[in-house]
Design a protein around this motif. Sequence first.
Motif, PDB file in Angstrom:
ATOM      1  N   GLU A   7     -40.408 -11.962  63.956  1.00 53.55           N
ATOM      2  CA  GLU A   7     -40.365 -11.752  62.522  1.00 53.55           C
ATOM      3  C   GLU A   7     -41.229 -10.628  61.859  1.00 53.55           C
ATOM      4  OE1 GLU A   7     -42.058 -14.929  59.572  1.00 53.55           O
ATOM      5  OE2 GLU A   7     -42.571 -15.842  61.686  1.00 53.55           O
ATOM      6  N   THR A   8     -40.706 -10.049  60.745  1.00 49.63           N
ATOM      7  CA  THR A   8     -41.381  -9.278  59.941  1.00 49.63           C
ATOM      8  C   THR A   8     -41.268  -9.556  58.324  1.00 49.63           C
ATOM      9  OG1 THR A   8     -42.090  -6.885  59.621  1.00 49.63           O
ATOM     10  CG2 THR A   8     -39.910  -7.244  59.654  1.00 49.63           C
ATOM     11  N   HIS A   9     -42.236  -9.382  57.723  1.00 48.27           N
ATOM     12  CA  HIS A   9     -42.189  -9.433  56.190  1.00 48.27           C
ATOM     13  C   HIS A   9     -42.315  -8.152  55.193  1.00 48.27           C
ATOM     14  CE1 HIS A   9     -42.916 -14.005  56.248  1.00 48.27           C
ATOM     15  NE2 HIS A   9     -43.133 -13.679  57.732  1.00 48.27           N
ATOM     16  N   ILE A  10     -41.790  -8.242  54.258  1.00 43.74           N
ATOM     17  CA  ILE A  10     -41.741  -7.100  53.175  1.00 43.74           C
ATOM     18  C   ILE A  10     -41.667  -7.774  51.793  1.00 43.74           C
ATOM     19  CG2 ILE A  10     -40.611  -5.404  54.600  1.00 43.74           C
ATOM     20  CD1 ILE A  10     -38.201  -5.788  52.915  1.00 43.74           C
ATOM     21  N   GLN A  11     -42.296  -6.960  51.001  1.00 49.18           N
ATOM     22  CA  GLN A  11     -42.409  -7.214  49.462  1.00 49.18           C
ATOM     23  C   GLN A  11     -41.253  -6.677  48.900  1.00 49.18           C
ATOM     24  OE1 GLN A  11     -46.075  -5.571  48.195  1.00 49.18           O
ATOM     25  NE2 GLN A  11     -47.391  -7.015  49.015  1.00 49.18           N
ATOM     26  N   VAL A  12     -40.838  -7.380  47.813  1.00 45.40           N
ATOM     27  CA  VAL A  12     -39.578  -7.185  47.095  1.00 45.40           C
ATOM     28  C   VAL A  12     -39.748  -7.542  45.608  1.00 45.40           C
ATOM     29  CG1 VAL A  12     -37.930  -7.413  48.901  1.00 45.40           C
ATOM     30  CG2 VAL A  12     -38.653  -9.455  47.490  1.00 45.40           C
ATOM     31  N   SER A  13     -39.227  -6.705  44.753  1.00 44.41           N
ATOM     32  CA  SER A  13     -39.577  -6.856  43.367  1.00 44.41           C
ATOM     33  C   SER A  13     -38.782  -7.982  42.796  1.00 44.41           C
ATOM     34  CB  SER A  13     -39.441  -5.696  42.608  1.00 44.41           C
ATOM     35  OG  SER A  13     -38.101  -5.309  42.468  1.00 44.41           O
ATOM     36  N   ASP A  14     -37.673  -8.416  43.305  1.00 41.92           N
ATOM     37  CA  ASP A  14     -36.809  -9.487  42.778  1.00 41.92           C
ATOM     38  C   ASP A  14     -36.157 -10.355  43.806  1.00 41.92           C
ATOM     39  OD1 ASP A  14     -34.586 -11.017  41.796  1.00 41.92           O
ATOM     40  OD2 ASP A  14     -34.575  -9.788  39.970  1.00 41.92           O
ATOM     41  N   LEU A  15     -36.717 -11.596  44.101  1.00 39.96           N
ATOM     42  CA  LEU A  15     -36.410 -12.311  45.346  1.00 39.96           C
ATOM     43  C   LEU A  15     -34.959 -12.568  45.395  1.00 39.96           C
ATOM     44  CD1 LEU A  15     -37.489 -13.243  47.943  1.00 39.96           C
ATOM     45  CD2 LEU A  15     -37.966 -15.547  46.692  1.00 39.96           C
ATOM     46  N   LYS A  16     -34.127 -12.994  44.273  1.00 37.93           N
ATOM     47  CA  LYS A  16     -32.677 -13.290  44.257  1.00 37.93           C
ATOM     48  C   LYS A  16     -32.019 -12.021  44.657  1.00 37.93           C
ATOM     49  CE  LYS A  16     -29.324 -15.176  41.299  1.00 37.93           C
ATOM     50  NZ  LYS A  16     -28.843 -15.556  40.014  1.00 37.93           N
ATOM     51  N   LYS A  17     -32.403 -11.034  43.767  1.00 43.34           N
ATOM     52  CA  LYS A  17     -31.395  -9.698  44.075  1.00 43.34           C
ATOM     53  C   LYS A  17     -31.563  -9.384  45.544  1.00 43.34           C
ATOM     54  CE  LYS A  17     -31.118  -8.210  39.593  1.00 43.34           C
ATOM     55  NZ  LYS A  17     -31.433  -7.197  38.471  1.00 43.34           N
ATOM     56  N   SER A  18     -33.044  -9.396  46.215  1.00 42.91           N
ATOM     57  CA  SER A  18     -33.142  -8.987  47.648  1.00 42.91           C
ATOM     58  C   SER A  18     -32.571 -10.003  48.501  1.00 42.91           C
ATOM     59  CB  SER A  18     -34.466  -8.973  47.797  1.00 42.91           C
ATOM     60  OG  SER A  18     -35.202  -7.767  46.956  1.00 42.91           O
ATOM     61  N   ASP A  47     -29.035 -16.801  65.021  1.00 43.00           N
ATOM     62  CA  ASP A  47     -29.796 -17.642  64.626  1.00 43.00           C
ATOM     63  C   ASP A  47     -31.080 -17.967  65.476  1.00 43.00           C
ATOM     64  OD1 ASP A  47     -28.292 -17.811  62.210  1.00 43.00           O
ATOM     65  OD2 ASP A  47     -27.651 -20.201  62.665  1.00 43.00           O
ATOM     66  N   LYS A  48     -32.270 -18.000  64.714  1.00 46.90           N
ATOM     67  CA  LYS A  48     -33.385 -18.143  65.263  1.00 46.90           C
ATOM     68  C   LYS A  48     -33.847 -17.456  66.375  1.00 46.90           C
ATOM     69  CE  LYS A  48     -32.591 -22.948  64.221  1.00 46.90           C
ATOM     70  NZ  LYS A  48     -32.285 -24.501  64.538  1.00 46.90           N
ATOM     71  N   LYS A  49     -33.399 -16.144  66.529  1.00 49.66           N
ATOM     72  CA  LYS A  49     -33.894 -15.035  67.614  1.00 49.66           C
ATOM     73  C   LYS A  49     -34.781 -14.071  66.648  1.00 49.66           C
ATOM     74  CE  LYS A  49     -30.985 -16.519  70.884  1.00 49.66           C
ATOM     75  NZ  LYS A  49     -31.598 -17.013  72.016  1.00 49.66           N
ATOM     76  N   ALA A  50     -34.595 -13.668  65.509  1.00 48.82           N
ATOM     77  CA  ALA A  50     -35.381 -12.873  64.612  1.00 48.82           C
ATOM     78  C   ALA A  50     -35.188 -13.131  63.197  1.00 48.82           C
ATOM     79  CB  ALA A  50     -35.057 -11.393  65.175  1.00 48.82           C
ATOM     80  N   MET A  51     -36.257 -13.113  62.445  1.00 43.31           N
ATOM     81  CA  MET A  51     -36.345 -13.408  61.213  1.00 43.31           C
ATOM     82  C   MET A  51     -37.102 -12.202  60.099  1.00 43.31           C
ATOM     83  SD  MET A  51     -38.045 -16.769  59.441  1.00 43.31           S
ATOM     84  CE  MET A  51     -38.802 -17.167  60.816  1.00 43.31           C
ATOM     85  N   LEU A  52     -36.562 -12.346  58.954  1.00 42.78           N
ATOM     86  CA  LEU A  52     -37.047 -11.232  57.870  1.00 42.78           C
ATOM     87  C   LEU A  52     -37.510 -12.240  56.995  1.00 42.78           C
ATOM     88  CD1 LEU A  52     -37.513  -8.514  56.537  1.00 42.78           C
ATOM     89  CD2 LEU A  52     -35.129  -8.799  55.864  1.00 42.78           C
ATOM     90  N   GLY A  53     -38.954 -11.808  56.527  1.00 41.27           N
ATOM     91  CA  GLY A  53     -39.303 -12.639  55.321  1.00 41.27           C
ATOM     92  C   GLY A  53     -39.438 -11.660  53.956  1.00 41.27           C
ATOM     93  N   LEU A  54     -39.015 -12.300  53.035  1.00 41.80           N
ATOM     94  CA  LEU A  54     -38.766 -11.408  51.729  1.00 41.80           C
ATOM     95  C   LEU A  54     -39.967 -11.891  50.807  1.00 41.80           C
ATOM     96  CD1 LEU A  54     -35.154 -11.152  51.167  1.00 41.80           C
ATOM     97  CD2 LEU A  54     -36.660  -9.252  52.172  1.00 41.80           C
ATOM     98  N   TRP A  55     -40.950 -11.424  50.407  1.00 38.93           N
ATOM     99  CA  TRP A  55     -41.960 -12.033  49.694  1.00 38.93           C
ATOM    100  C   TRP A  55     -41.818 -11.215  48.188  1.00 38.93           C
ATOM    101  CZ3 TRP A  55     -46.073 -15.307  50.586  1.00 38.93           C
ATOM    102  CH2 TRP A  55     -46.219 -15.941  51.938  1.00 38.93           C
TER     103      TRP A  55
END
Length: 149
Positions: A7-18, A47-55
Amino acid sequence: MIRGLYETHIQVSDLKKSVEFYTQVLGLKFAHYDVNRPIAFLWIGDDKKAMLGLWEQKENLQKRHFAFSCDQDFILNSAEGFLSDRDLKPYNFLKNKSEKPMVFSWMPALAIYFDDRDGNQLEFISILEGESQPELGVITYQEWLELKK
């Protein structure tokens, strides 16, 4: 021991739109929304192989880069249209106004870039057959093919 990146994570300005962008535009699958903090998780590929986190981050957004593994055929024949149909502008690593993918000869890999709505730099990449040739730098796919003859 290590088998890959999960997994990796990124920052976004609007969670719903992202979430809408990554699921509806790019086709990732929604996995989970954490109600205790502004973060959503999306599955990349199976599913469950790789994930993206949106903060969600309203201020001081820090842009990031990551790459989606894709088939070579998709990058060569469909990525430009796929992105253009979604109002996304493809560009190559050199940012020389070309929308054609480039080859990183040190890997070797074929890649094309585009940005998400917050300016995070995303990439479609495919590892190519053949030996690494770092001395060639970043070249066009056509140049790569000519060198392989």
